[in-house]
Scaffold this motif. Structure first.
Motif, mmCIF file in Angstrom:
data_model
loop_
_atom_site.group_PDB
_atom_site.id
_atom_site.type_symbol
_atom_site.label_atom_id
_atom_site.label_comp_id
_atom_site.label_asym_id
_atom_site.label_seq_id
_atom_site.Cartn_x
_atom_site.Cartn_y
_atom_site.Cartn_z
ATOM 1 N N GLU A 1 -8.170 -15.278 -18.521
ATOM 2 C CA GLU A 1 -7.686 -13.913 -18.650
ATOM 3 C C GLU A 1 -6.152 -13.697 -18.470
ATOM 4 O O GLU A 1 -5.603 -14.788 -17.686
ATOM 5 C CB GLU A 1 -8.211 -13.024 -17.550
ATOM 6 C CG GLU A 1 -9.724 -12.670 -17.666
ATOM 7 C CD GLU A 1 -10.063 -11.855 -18.811
ATOM 8 O OE1 GLU A 1 -9.157 -10.738 -19.075
ATOM 9 O OE2 GLU A 1 -11.006 -12.278 -19.470
ATOM 10 N N PRO A 2 -5.534 -12.912 -19.032
ATOM 11 C CA PRO A 2 -3.973 -12.968 -18.855
ATOM 12 C C PRO A 2 -3.398 -12.558 -17.559
ATOM 13 O O PRO A 2 -4.363 -11.796 -16.996
ATOM 14 C CB PRO A 2 -3.533 -11.874 -19.999
ATOM 15 C CG PRO A 2 -4.767 -11.505 -21.118
ATOM 16 C CD PRO A 2 -5.938 -12.067 -20.090
ATOM 17 N N ALA A 3 -2.669 -13.348 -17.229
ATOM 18 C CA ALA A 3 -2.096 -12.778 -15.801
ATOM 19 C C ALA A 3 -1.328 -11.644 -15.789
ATOM 20 O O ALA A 3 -0.824 -11.336 -16.743
ATOM 21 C CB ALA A 3 -1.036 -14.055 -15.572
ATOM 22 N N VAL A 4 -1.328 -10.994 -14.803
ATOM 23 C CA VAL A 4 -0.729 -9.570 -14.387
ATOM 24 C C VAL A 4 -0.036 -9.687 -13.305
ATOM 25 O O VAL A 4 -0.368 -10.208 -12.149
ATOM 26 C CB VAL A 4 -1.824 -8.523 -14.530
ATOM 27 C CG1 VAL A 4 -1.173 -7.097 -14.163
ATOM 28 C CG2 VAL A 4 -2.488 -8.365 -15.674
ATOM 29 N N TRP A 5 1.362 -9.195 -13.290
ATOM 30 C CA TRP A 5 2.136 -9.120 -12.131
ATOM 31 C C TRP A 5 2.697 -7.615 -11.637
ATOM 32 O O TRP A 5 2.927 -6.845 -12.935
ATOM 33 C CB TRP A 5 3.541 -9.938 -12.473
ATOM 34 C CG TRP A 5 3.401 -11.444 -12.645
ATOM 35 C CD1 TRP A 5 3.416 -12.351 -11.693
ATOM 36 C CD2 TRP A 5 3.165 -12.069 -13.891
ATOM 37 N NE1 TRP A 5 3.085 -13.613 -12.164
ATOM 38 C CE2 TRP A 5 2.865 -13.444 -13.659
ATOM 39 C CE3 TRP A 5 3.111 -11.344 -15.091
ATOM 40 C CZ2 TRP A 5 2.959 -14.417 -14.605
ATOM 41 C CZ3 TRP A 5 2.867 -12.555 -16.121
ATOM 42 C CH2 TRP A 5 2.739 -13.917 -15.932
ATOM 43 N N VAL A 6 2.794 -7.163 -10.607
ATOM 44 C CA VAL A 6 3.384 -6.024 -9.969
ATOM 45 C C VAL A 6 4.697 -6.414 -9.381
ATOM 46 O O VAL A 6 4.507 -7.127 -8.585
ATOM 47 C CB VAL A 6 2.362 -5.286 -9.504
ATOM 48 C CG1 VAL A 6 2.905 -3.928 -8.888
ATOM 49 C CG2 VAL A 6 1.091 -4.949 -10.152
ATOM 50 N N HIS A 7 5.887 -5.671 -9.759
ATOM 51 C CA HIS A 7 6.977 -6.080 -9.262
ATOM 52 C C HIS A 7 7.841 -4.751 -8.826
ATOM 53 O O HIS A 7 7.819 -3.756 -9.587
ATOM 54 C CB HIS A 7 7.707 -6.855 -9.987
ATOM 55 C CG HIS A 7 9.301 -7.119 -9.330
ATOM 56 N ND1 HIS A 7 9.308 -8.034 -8.464
ATOM 57 C CD2 HIS A 7 10.340 -6.575 -9.699
ATOM 58 C CE1 HIS A 7 10.584 -8.081 -8.035
ATOM 59 N NE2 HIS A 7 11.216 -7.273 -8.793
ATOM 60 N N GLU A 8 8.165 -4.604 -7.660
ATOM 61 C CA GLU A 8 8.639 -3.379 -7.015
ATOM 62 C C GLU A 8 10.179 -3.511 -7.117
ATOM 63 O O GLU A 8 10.719 -4.389 -6.641
ATOM 64 C CB GLU A 8 8.364 -3.284 -5.641
ATOM 65 C CG GLU A 8 9.015 -1.480 -5.363
ATOM 66 C CD GLU A 8 8.164 -1.160 -3.890
ATOM 67 O OE1 GLU A 8 8.928 -0.485 -3.318
ATOM 68 O OE2 GLU A 8 7.275 -1.625 -3.595
ATOM 69 N N MET A 9 10.804 -2.498 -8.023
ATOM 70 C CA MET A 9 12.092 -2.818 -8.460
ATOM 71 C C MET A 9 13.125 -2.339 -7.322
ATOM 72 O O MET A 9 12.685 -1.210 -6.443
ATOM 73 C CB MET A 9 12.634 -1.924 -9.652
ATOM 74 C CG MET A 9 11.753 -2.299 -10.990
ATOM 75 S SD MET A 9 11.585 -3.791 -11.184
ATOM 76 C CE MET A 9 13.421 -3.767 -12.184
ATOM 77 N N THR A 10 13.868 -2.913 -7.021
ATOM 78 C CA THR A 10 15.072 -2.501 -5.929
ATOM 79 C C THR A 10 16.147 -1.233 -6.686
ATOM 80 O O THR A 10 16.052 -1.269 -8.028
ATOM 81 C CB THR A 10 16.177 -3.738 -5.620
ATOM 82 O OG1 THR A 10 16.848 -3.956 -6.678
ATOM 83 C CG2 THR A 10 15.283 -4.901 -5.030
ATOM 84 N N PRO A 11 16.516 -0.405 -5.828
ATOM 85 C CA PRO A 11 17.540 0.666 -6.417
ATOM 86 C C PRO A 11 18.693 -0.014 -7.535
ATOM 87 O O PRO A 11 18.885 0.601 -8.308
ATOM 88 C CB PRO A 11 18.048 1.328 -5.294
ATOM 89 C CG PRO A 11 17.193 1.210 -4.234
ATOM 90 C CD PRO A 11 16.471 -0.217 -4.675
ATOM 91 N N THR A 12 18.977 -0.966 -7.048
ATOM 92 C CA THR A 12 19.979 -1.832 -7.861
ATOM 93 C C THR A 12 19.484 -2.184 -9.428
ATOM 94 O O THR A 12 20.147 -2.074 -10.274
ATOM 95 C CB THR A 12 20.630 -2.696 -7.181
ATOM 96 O OG1 THR A 12 21.246 -2.633 -5.989
ATOM 97 C CG2 THR A 12 21.641 -3.632 -7.893
#
Length: 50
Positions: free
Chosen positions: A14-25
């Motif tokens: 299956e394709p990999a999935v990533w979740v990344h929380e962005m910083t304000p910058t």
């Protein structure tokens, strides 16, 4: 938040999935880049109309 999905999964996986929380910058830098791209695209569209 940014959700990324792998374009091409290895065969039989299956394709990999990533979740990344962005910083304000990171968000501010992304907004600036996106705005610049939109202005550029709008300028090209306007030039093509003439």
């Amino acid at each position: 938040m940014l959700i990324a999905v792998q374009k091409r999964a290895p065969k039989g996986q299956e394709p990999a999935v990533w979740v990344h929380e962005m910083t304000p910058t990171q968000l501010e830098q992304g907004r600036k880049k996106y705005g610049k791209l939109l202005r550029c695209a709008a300028g090209q569209h306007k030039a093509a109309a003439y």
